[in-house]
Design an enzyme around this catalytic site. Structure first.
Site, PDB file in Angstrom:
ATOM      1  N   TRP A 130       0.806  -1.219   0.000  1.00 27.89           N
ATOM      2  CA  TRP A 130       0.000   0.000   0.000  1.00 27.89           C
ATOM      3  C   TRP A 130       0.839   1.269   0.000  1.00 27.89           C
ATOM      4  O   TRP A 130       0.322   2.361  -0.161  1.00 27.89           O
ATOM      5  CB  TRP A 130      -0.885   0.026   1.264  1.00 27.89           C
ATOM      6  CG  TRP A 130      -0.090  -0.334   2.489  1.00 27.89           C
ATOM      7  CD1 TRP A 130      -0.018  -1.571   3.063  1.00 27.89           C
ATOM      8  CD2 TRP A 130       0.813   0.498   3.216  1.00 27.89           C
ATOM      9  NE1 TRP A 130       0.881  -1.554   4.111  1.00 27.89           N
ATOM     10  CE2 TRP A 130       1.405  -0.293   4.228  1.00 27.89           C
ATOM     11  CE3 TRP A 130       1.178   1.843   3.123  1.00 27.89           C
ATOM     12  CZ2 TRP A 130       2.344   0.208   5.121  1.00 27.89           C
ATOM     13  CZ3 TRP A 130       2.125   2.337   4.017  1.00 27.89           C
ATOM     14  CH2 TRP A 130       2.685   1.521   4.996  1.00 27.89           C
ATOM     15  N   ASN A 131       2.170   1.176   0.234  1.00 27.44           N
ATOM     16  CA  ASN A 131       2.895   2.423   0.545  1.00 27.44           C
ATOM     17  C   ASN A 131       3.080   3.345  -0.660  1.00 27.44           C
ATOM     18  O   ASN A 131       3.100   4.561  -0.509  1.00 27.44           O
ATOM     19  CB  ASN A 131       4.218   2.141   1.273  1.00 27.44           C
ATOM     20  CG  ASN A 131       5.204   1.387   0.447  1.00 27.44           C
ATOM     21  OD1 ASN A 131       4.837   0.672  -0.478  1.00 27.44           O
ATOM     22  ND2 ASN A 131       6.476   1.515   0.771  1.00 27.44           N
ATOM     23  N   HIS A 155      -3.603  -6.368  -4.900  1.00 24.17           N
ATOM     24  CA  HIS A 155      -3.073  -5.211  -4.188  1.00 24.17           C
ATOM     25  C   HIS A 155      -3.297  -5.397  -2.684  1.00 24.17           C
ATOM     26  O   HIS A 155      -4.041  -6.285  -2.253  1.00 24.17           O
ATOM     27  CB  HIS A 155      -3.756  -3.935  -4.695  1.00 24.17           C
ATOM     28  CG  HIS A 155      -2.820  -2.759  -4.767  1.00 24.17           C
ATOM     29  ND1 HIS A 155      -1.831  -2.534  -3.839  1.00 24.17           N
ATOM     30  CD2 HIS A 155      -2.712  -1.738  -5.660  1.00 24.17           C
ATOM     31  CE1 HIS A 155      -1.157  -1.436  -4.156  1.00 24.17           C
ATOM     32  NE2 HIS A 155      -1.664  -0.933  -5.269  1.00 24.17           N
ATOM     33  N   ALA A 156      -2.641  -4.542  -1.875  1.00 23.52           N
ATOM     34  CA  ALA A 156      -2.849  -4.589  -0.427  1.00 23.52           C
ATOM     35  C   ALA A 156      -4.327  -4.320  -0.127  1.00 23.52           C
ATOM     36  O   ALA A 156      -4.982  -3.524  -0.821  1.00 23.52           O
ATOM     37  CB  ALA A 156      -1.969  -3.554   0.252  1.00 23.52           C
ATOM     38  N   GLY A 206       6.847  -6.214  -0.700  1.00 24.64           N
ATOM     39  CA  GLY A 206       6.233  -6.198   0.627  1.00 24.64           C
ATOM     40  C   GLY A 206       7.204  -6.682   1.682  1.00 24.64           C
ATOM     41  O   GLY A 206       8.429  -6.582   1.523  1.00 24.64           O
ATOM     42  N   SER A 207       6.657  -7.233   2.757  1.00 26.04           N
ATOM     43  CA  SER A 207       7.486  -7.641   3.890  1.00 26.04           C
ATOM     44  C   SER A 207       8.186  -8.977   3.621  1.00 26.04           C
ATOM     45  O   SER A 207       7.784  -9.743   2.731  1.00 26.04           O
ATOM     46  CB  SER A 207       6.585  -7.789   5.116  1.00 26.04           C
ATOM     47  OG  SER A 207       5.625  -8.784   4.859  1.00 26.04           O
ATOM     48  N   GLU A 228      10.729  -7.912  -3.923  1.00 28.47           N
ATOM     49  CA  GLU A 228      11.222  -6.586  -3.498  1.00 28.47           C
ATOM     50  C   GLU A 228      10.753  -6.412  -2.061  1.00 28.47           C
ATOM     51  O   GLU A 228       9.574  -6.147  -1.816  1.00 28.47           O
ATOM     52  CB  GLU A 228      10.611  -5.481  -4.373  1.00 28.47           C
ATOM     53  CG  GLU A 228      10.996  -5.544  -5.830  1.00 28.47           C
ATOM     54  CD  GLU A 228      12.415  -5.074  -6.101  1.00 28.47           C
ATOM     55  OE1 GLU A 228      13.078  -4.577  -5.167  1.00 28.47           O
ATOM     56  OE2 GLU A 228      12.860  -5.218  -7.247  1.00 28.47           O
ATOM     57  N   CYS A 262      10.536   1.857   1.698  1.00 31.33           N
ATOM     58  CA  CYS A 262      11.500   0.763   1.890  1.00 31.33           C
ATOM     59  C   CYS A 262      12.928   1.294   1.872  1.00 31.33           C
ATOM     60  O   CYS A 262      13.790   0.763   2.567  1.00 31.33           O
ATOM     61  CB  CYS A 262      11.290  -0.306   0.823  1.00 31.33           C
ATOM     62  SG  CYS A 262      11.286   0.347  -0.845  1.00 31.33           S
ATOM     63  N   GLU A 359      13.338  -3.450  10.741  1.00 29.21           N
ATOM     64  CA  GLU A 359      12.927  -2.321   9.904  1.00 29.21           C
ATOM     65  C   GLU A 359      11.931  -1.477  10.694  1.00 29.21           C
ATOM     66  O   GLU A 359      10.935  -2.011  11.191  1.00 29.21           O
ATOM     67  CB  GLU A 359      12.272  -2.830   8.616  1.00 29.21           C
ATOM     68  CG  GLU A 359      11.828  -1.695   7.708  1.00 29.21           C
ATOM     69  CD  GLU A 359      11.161  -2.164   6.415  1.00 29.21           C
ATOM     70  OE1 GLU A 359      10.538  -3.247   6.403  1.00 29.21           O
ATOM     71  OE2 GLU A 359      11.266  -1.436   5.423  1.00 29.21           O
TER      72      GLU A 359
HETATM   73  P1  NAP Z   1       2.937  -6.851   3.501  1.00 25.30           P
HETATM   74  O1  NAP Z   1       2.127  -6.930   4.704  1.00 25.30           O
HETATM   75  O2  NAP Z   1       3.960  -7.890   3.248  1.00 25.30           O
HETATM   76  O3  NAP Z   1       1.930  -6.765   2.265  1.00 25.30           O
HETATM   77  C1  NAP Z   1       2.358  -6.655   0.930  1.00 25.30           C
HETATM   78  C2  NAP Z   1       1.408  -7.421   0.039  1.00 25.30           C
HETATM   79  O4  NAP Z   1       1.539  -8.820   0.310  1.00 25.30           O
HETATM   80  C3  NAP Z   1      -0.067  -7.089   0.291  1.00 25.30           C
HETATM   81  O5  NAP Z   1      -0.759  -7.181  -0.932  1.00 25.30           O
HETATM   82  C4  NAP Z   1      -0.502  -8.188   1.246  1.00 25.30           C
HETATM   83  O6  NAP Z   1      -1.875  -8.434   1.201  1.00 25.30           O
HETATM   84  C5  NAP Z   1       0.273  -9.367   0.693  1.00 25.30           C
HETATM   85  N1  NAP Z   1       0.555 -10.422   1.647  1.00 25.30           N
HETATM   86  C6  NAP Z   1       0.792 -10.321   2.971  1.00 25.30           C
HETATM   87  N2  NAP Z   1       1.053 -11.525   3.501  1.00 25.30           N
HETATM   88  C7  NAP Z   1       0.969 -12.416   2.492  1.00 25.30           C
HETATM   89  C8  NAP Z   1       1.116 -13.828   2.415  1.00 25.30           C
HETATM   90  N3  NAP Z   1       1.435 -14.565   3.471  1.00 25.30           N
HETATM   91  N4  NAP Z   1       0.947 -14.418   1.218  1.00 25.30           N
HETATM   92  C9  NAP Z   1       0.648 -13.684   0.128  1.00 25.30           C
HETATM   93  N5  NAP Z   1       0.475 -12.358   0.143  1.00 25.30           N
HETATM   94  C10 NAP Z   1       0.653 -11.717   1.306  1.00 25.30           C
HETATM   95  O7  NAP Z   1       3.749  -5.488   3.429  1.00 25.30           O
HETATM   96  P2  NAP Z   1       3.177  -4.027   3.636  1.00 25.30           P
HETATM   97  O8  NAP Z   1       2.998  -3.783   5.071  1.00 25.30           O
HETATM   98  O9  NAP Z   1       2.010  -3.797   2.735  1.00 25.30           O
HETATM   99  O10 NAP Z   1       4.379  -3.172   3.048  1.00 25.30           O
HETATM  100  C11 NAP Z   1       5.462  -2.785   3.799  1.00 25.30           C
HETATM  101  C12 NAP Z   1       6.681  -3.625   3.489  1.00 25.30           C
HETATM  102  O11 NAP Z   1       6.958  -3.590   2.093  1.00 25.30           O
HETATM  103  C13 NAP Z   1       7.905  -3.037   4.161  1.00 25.30           C
HETATM  104  O12 NAP Z   1       8.691  -4.074   4.672  1.00 25.30           O
HETATM  105  C14 NAP Z   1       8.609  -2.335   3.008  1.00 25.30           C
HETATM  106  O13 NAP Z   1       9.966  -2.130   3.223  1.00 25.30           O
HETATM  107  C15 NAP Z   1       8.322  -3.258   1.873  1.00 25.30           C
HETATM  108  N6  NAP Z   1       8.486  -2.582   0.594  1.00 25.30           N
HETATM  109  C16 NAP Z   1       9.532  -2.929  -0.208  1.00 25.30           C
HETATM  110  C17 NAP Z   1       9.744  -2.267  -1.396  1.00 25.30           C
HETATM  111  C18 NAP Z   1      10.874  -2.626  -2.308  1.00 25.30           C
HETATM  112  O14 NAP Z   1      10.889  -2.162  -3.445  1.00 25.30           O
HETATM  113  N7  NAP Z   1      11.853  -3.403  -1.895  1.00 25.30           N
HETATM  114  C19 NAP Z   1       8.882  -1.249  -1.787  1.00 25.30           C
HETATM  115  C20 NAP Z   1       7.829  -0.915  -0.945  1.00 25.30           C
HETATM  116  C21 NAP Z   1       7.634  -1.595   0.237  1.00 25.30           C
HETATM  117  P3  NAP Z   1      -2.854  -7.911   2.378  1.00 25.30           P
HETATM  118  O15 NAP Z   1      -2.795  -6.429   2.348  1.00 25.30           O
HETATM  119  O16 NAP Z   1      -4.167  -8.457   1.998  1.00 25.30           O
HETATM  120  O17 NAP Z   1      -2.294  -8.474   3.655  1.00 25.30           O
END
Ligand code: NAP
Length: 455
Positions: A130-131, A155-156, A206-207, A228, A262, A359
């Site tokens: 979502w960020n 998407h988130a 994502g995470s 990523e 991130c 983080e």
């Molecule tokens: P997140 O909780 O991991 O969610 C990201 C996406 O993954 C969402 O669509 C989420 O869906 C889905 N998801 C979560 N758990 C899952 C699972 N077990 N299986 C499949 N899909 C799953 O991360 P966030 O809180 O949205 O984003 C923050 C993180 O993203 C931070 O760690 C940040 O550093 C990282 N990030 C990295 C980059 C990069 O380019 N490296 C860029 C931006 C952000 P739901 O919303 O339905 O849970």
């Protein structure tokens, strides 16, 4: 089941989206596969026209898309406008450059002709955070679609409005029906989509936990994945650095997007001789950030995207303080509605604290002392993450050497902040993920690098 969009500035529900049934998801996957078979035959010139139209649609409606983003996740409106412009630029970039990036490479062998060409893989699932609700999607979609693939977006859960808006942009731009669709599903339903025989690959931003789950499903199904993931970027400030510049850049990088980036400057590793002076300069920079209504253009800091994420951040701050960090600014959850958290400055952070080894995904800067250059580099690299890093020094050659050969991260910067740019590859090492987005490296992630040997 439903997906809720909640305005983090006031806690009000903006919209409720009914999730797709399994039948609907299967239909969308089948449609994407059918559309892919045609799209892969479409010329790069015609694909470019669609991407250029998408860029125009983004520009024409930039205010309404920016407002939608700000309402769903709290980004200050001025930054949302900048994000939409960046998406339009990425569409134009790949519309212009894909022909060059995907041109066959001729290779001299004993055959009359041998070459390498780049063919699309098929339907690619994108699991997005979502960020940066628009940018993360366009960063995947612009190169992916130009390469001839179809896209499915999960998407988130808190930004479904943005997801559907992006689907509409591509439809209006003239993408064939079904080639790019949003799946309104929960994260537990992602596994089934990856396993589907008509899905060829998956990319996740994502995470680490989400990345590990998606990558293991893709691995079991023997499908390509790109990850990523999170970061805890170290910004090394050496004693000979321009401290005003370093403080300004570190504050800007840390506070962008309400601290939820991130590649933010999360760990500021400063040579002891200049630590106090740097801290004071940084403090003055951070004091300029005042949480406010993100829909007002002059607001430079909005709420965090969700209250649970704000509370998690606060607990990391409290644990770090309990372990000995000193809090020079912020560090308190404000009263009132919304998921606000103030600009926070921690100092005397060390390896025993969450602020060092986890983080911190919010507006918290952590200052870490280093005895000299070697100690600073060693502390910078003492992290499970490896997304970005920066070094500040007035000796450019020294800075370039450290950036190129000493810091362990996917992007290393001298006297500036880490950013993504369509012209340059973007991605991490270690627990920050694998694979690359953007530039010609990004467009070649989801292609069949095919060898043709013609006797
Ligand atoms: P997140 O909780 O991991 O969610 C990201 C996406 O993954 C969402 O669509 C989420 O869906 C889905 N998801 C979560 N758990 C899952 C699972 N077990 N299986 C499949 N899909 C799953 O991360 P966030 O809180 O949205 O984003 C923050 C993180 O993203 C931070 O760690 C940040 O550093 C990282 N990030 C990295 C980059 C990069 O380019 N490296 C860029 C931006 C952000 P739901 O919303 O339905 O849970």
């Amino acid at each position: 089941m439903t997906l809720l969009s909640i305005n983090p500035a006031n806690g009000h529900t903006i919209a409720e989206y009914k999730t797709h049934s399994q039948e609907k998801v299967d239909q969308l996957i089948a449609d994407a596969r059918t559309a892919f078979e045609d799209w892969r035959q479409v010329s790069l010139t015609d694909r470019s026209r669609v991407l250029s139209r998408a860029a125009e649609i983004l520009k024409t409606n930039r205010e309404s898309y920016a407002l939608l983003m700000t309402r769903e996740m709290g980004k200050p409106l001025s930054q949302s406008l900048g994000e939409i412009d960046k998406c339009a630029d990425a569409c134009r970039f790949y519309a212009d450059k894909a022909t060059e990036f995907l041109a066959p490479d001729m290779v001299m062998t004993e055959a009359p002709e041998s070459f390498v060409c780049y063919e699309p893989l098929g339907v690619v699932l994108a699991v997005m955070p979502w960020n940066f609700p628009f940018w993360q999607v366009f960063r995947f979609a612009a190169p992916g679609l130009m390469a001839g693939n179809a896209g499915l977006l999960k998407h988130a859960s808190n930004v479904s409005g943005c997801a559907l808006a992006i689907e509409n942009i591509f439809r209006e731009a003239g993408l064939p029906d079904g080639l790019f669709s949003t799946l309104l599903i929960k994260s537990q339903d992602v596994e089934r989509v990856i396993e589907h025989k008509s899905v060829s690959a998956v990319t996740l931003t994502g995470s680490g936990a989400a990345g590990a789950s998606v990558a293991s499903t893709a691995g079991k199904a023997l499908k390509k994945s790109v990850l990523e993931l999170g970061g805890s970027d170290a910004y090394v400030v050496l004693a000979d650095a321009d401290l005003d510049l370093a403080a300004r850049i570190c504050a800007k990088s840390r506070m962008n997007n309400n601290g939820q980036t991130c590649i933010a400057a999360k760990r500021l590793i400063v040579e002891s001789g200049v630590k106090e002076e740097f801290e004071q300069k940084l403090l003055r920079q951070l004091e300029n950030y005042q949480p406010g209504d993100p829909e007002q253009e002059q607001t430079n800091q909005g709420p965090m995207a969700r209250t649970d994420l704000r509370d998690e951040l606060h607990s990391q701050v409290e644990k770090s303080i309990a372990a000995g960090a000193r809090c020079l600014l912020g560090g308190k959850v404000p009263d009132g509605p919304g998921s606000y958290y103030p600009a926070t400055l921690l100092t005397d952070v060390d390896e025993s604290m969450p602020a060092f080894h986890e983080e911190l995904f919010g507006p918290v800067a952590s200052v870490i002392a280093a005895s000299d250059e070697e100690d600073a580099i060693s502390k910078a690299n003492n992290s499970e993450f490896g997304l970005g890093a920066a070094v500040f020094t007035s000796d450019i050659d020294r800075g370039r050497h450290i950036a190129a050969h000493r810091l362990e991260a996917g992007t290393c910067v001298v006297n500036d902040f880490v950013r993504s740019d369509p012209r340059l590859p973007f991605g991490g090492i270690k627990q920050s993920g694998y694979g690359r987005e953007l530039s010609h490296f990004g467009i070649r992630e989801f292609v069949n690098i095919k060898t043709v040997y013609s006797g």
